[in-house]
Scaffold this active site. Sequence first.
Site, PDB file in Angstrom:
ATOM      1  NE  ARG A  44     -37.292 -11.119  19.171  1.00 46.35           N
ATOM      2  CZ  ARG A  44     -38.118 -11.962  18.565  1.00 46.35           C
ATOM      3  NH1 ARG A  44     -38.976 -11.510  17.666  1.00 46.35           N
ATOM      4  NH2 ARG A  44     -38.096 -13.243  18.834  1.00 46.35           N
ATOM      5  NE  ARG A  57     -25.001  -7.513  13.547  1.00 48.25           N
ATOM      6  CZ  ARG A  57     -25.980  -8.373  13.298  1.00 48.25           C
ATOM      7  NH1 ARG A  57     -27.127  -8.275  13.932  1.00 48.25           N
ATOM      8  NH2 ARG A  57     -25.816  -9.332  12.405  1.00 48.25           N
ATOM      9  CG  ASP A  93     -29.160 -15.036  20.184  1.00 53.41           C
ATOM     10  OD1 ASP A  93     -29.996 -14.483  19.449  1.00 53.41           O
ATOM     11  OD2 ASP A  93     -29.098 -16.270  20.340  1.00 53.41           O
ATOM     12  CE1 TYR A 168     -33.803 -21.923  18.600  1.00 56.08           C
ATOM     13  CE2 TYR A 168     -33.690 -20.974  20.797  1.00 56.08           C
ATOM     14  CZ  TYR A 168     -34.123 -20.916  19.485  1.00 56.08           C
ATOM     15  OH  TYR A 168     -34.864 -19.841  19.057  1.00 56.08           O
TER      16      TYR A 168
END
Length: 372
Positions: A44, A57, A93, A168
């Site tokens: 990260r 962003r 991601d 997920y």
Amino acid sequence: MTAPQLPADHPLVTDDATRSTARSALITALRGGTPDRRPVWFMRQAGRSLPEYRQLREGISMLDSCLQPELASEITLQPVRRHDVDAGIFFSDIVIPLRLAEVGVDIVPGVGPVLDAPVRTAADVAALPELTEESLEPIREAVRLTVAELGSTPLIGFAGAPFTLAAYMVEGKPSRDHLGPRTMMHAEPDTWNALASWAARASGHFLRAQIEAGASAGQLFDSWAGSLSLGDYLTHVQPHSAAAFAQVADLAGPDGVPLIHFGTGTSEILPAMRDAGASAVGVDYRLPLDEAHRRLTATPGADGRGAVPLQGNIDPALLEAGWDVLEAHVREVIEAGSVAPGHVLNLGHGVPPHTDPTVLTRVVELIHSVAP
């Protein structure tokens, strides 16, 4: 062992010294050699801790930013410029393969990945679309743009491991205990295996696209594997992680792309994670590296491998503990990692979003000041 089947212009095999990553500190350490300086990068490192990232962003969703090649490339490059880390980590991601396969998913602020509909039945799994070569072109283009700017600094490609991706999908959102996928393994093993096989194909395909386009190393993230017992991991998860790694095995090997396997809370399953096909193992902040090395050495795999290069494992919590405390801790991690055949410094988890970037830069300077 056959030579890795990398493209002739790949940074690991190119004759162009300005683009070659084969002798970089990161690749040298991951291959078990002694680099010219201690390599460090941060999970990260590209993201919310950097003001330039937050500015870039503004007004763009997370998943959309991952799929705009120029934007994803610039975000990947930002921490390399700022911190002088020894690798870029491709900005993407874990759920991007779902989006590329046209599975309904989005990142909800304050929550995380949320699916339009969970995947919980055999019919749900059967209806899942497969990733196509064409859908991965934005990923390849972003990698090509990034590698062209990085020069001899390697890029690390990454993908979510099949269990984390499937977890997920079953829960439909982040979970603290992952009861859904853990129940499915035992109550509906055929459905679980079909779903985990789909996730392994998607993860492997996603990682392969990055490597073929120029990534010099690959990392499989199993964020939620720490919720599993060793028995469940070996029976229901490791075969699928191995299937994901197998999709890039022809690009790996001693002269090919190093493959790192990292998970959180995985101290009890490190040898099994290694045996899924990794050439190096990432260790989170819960276990000292010398103990991780001891466990791996004491439990060799079927191929006789025991010790492998390690990655980690500075505690992210100490980034705000004051420099004297942090410096002592970093030096302890360096010392503990010195027993492994190779060591790449990293955090034992990702950079917290509120981290002061100047602290990360200072940590990099400290690590580079300690002779390998």
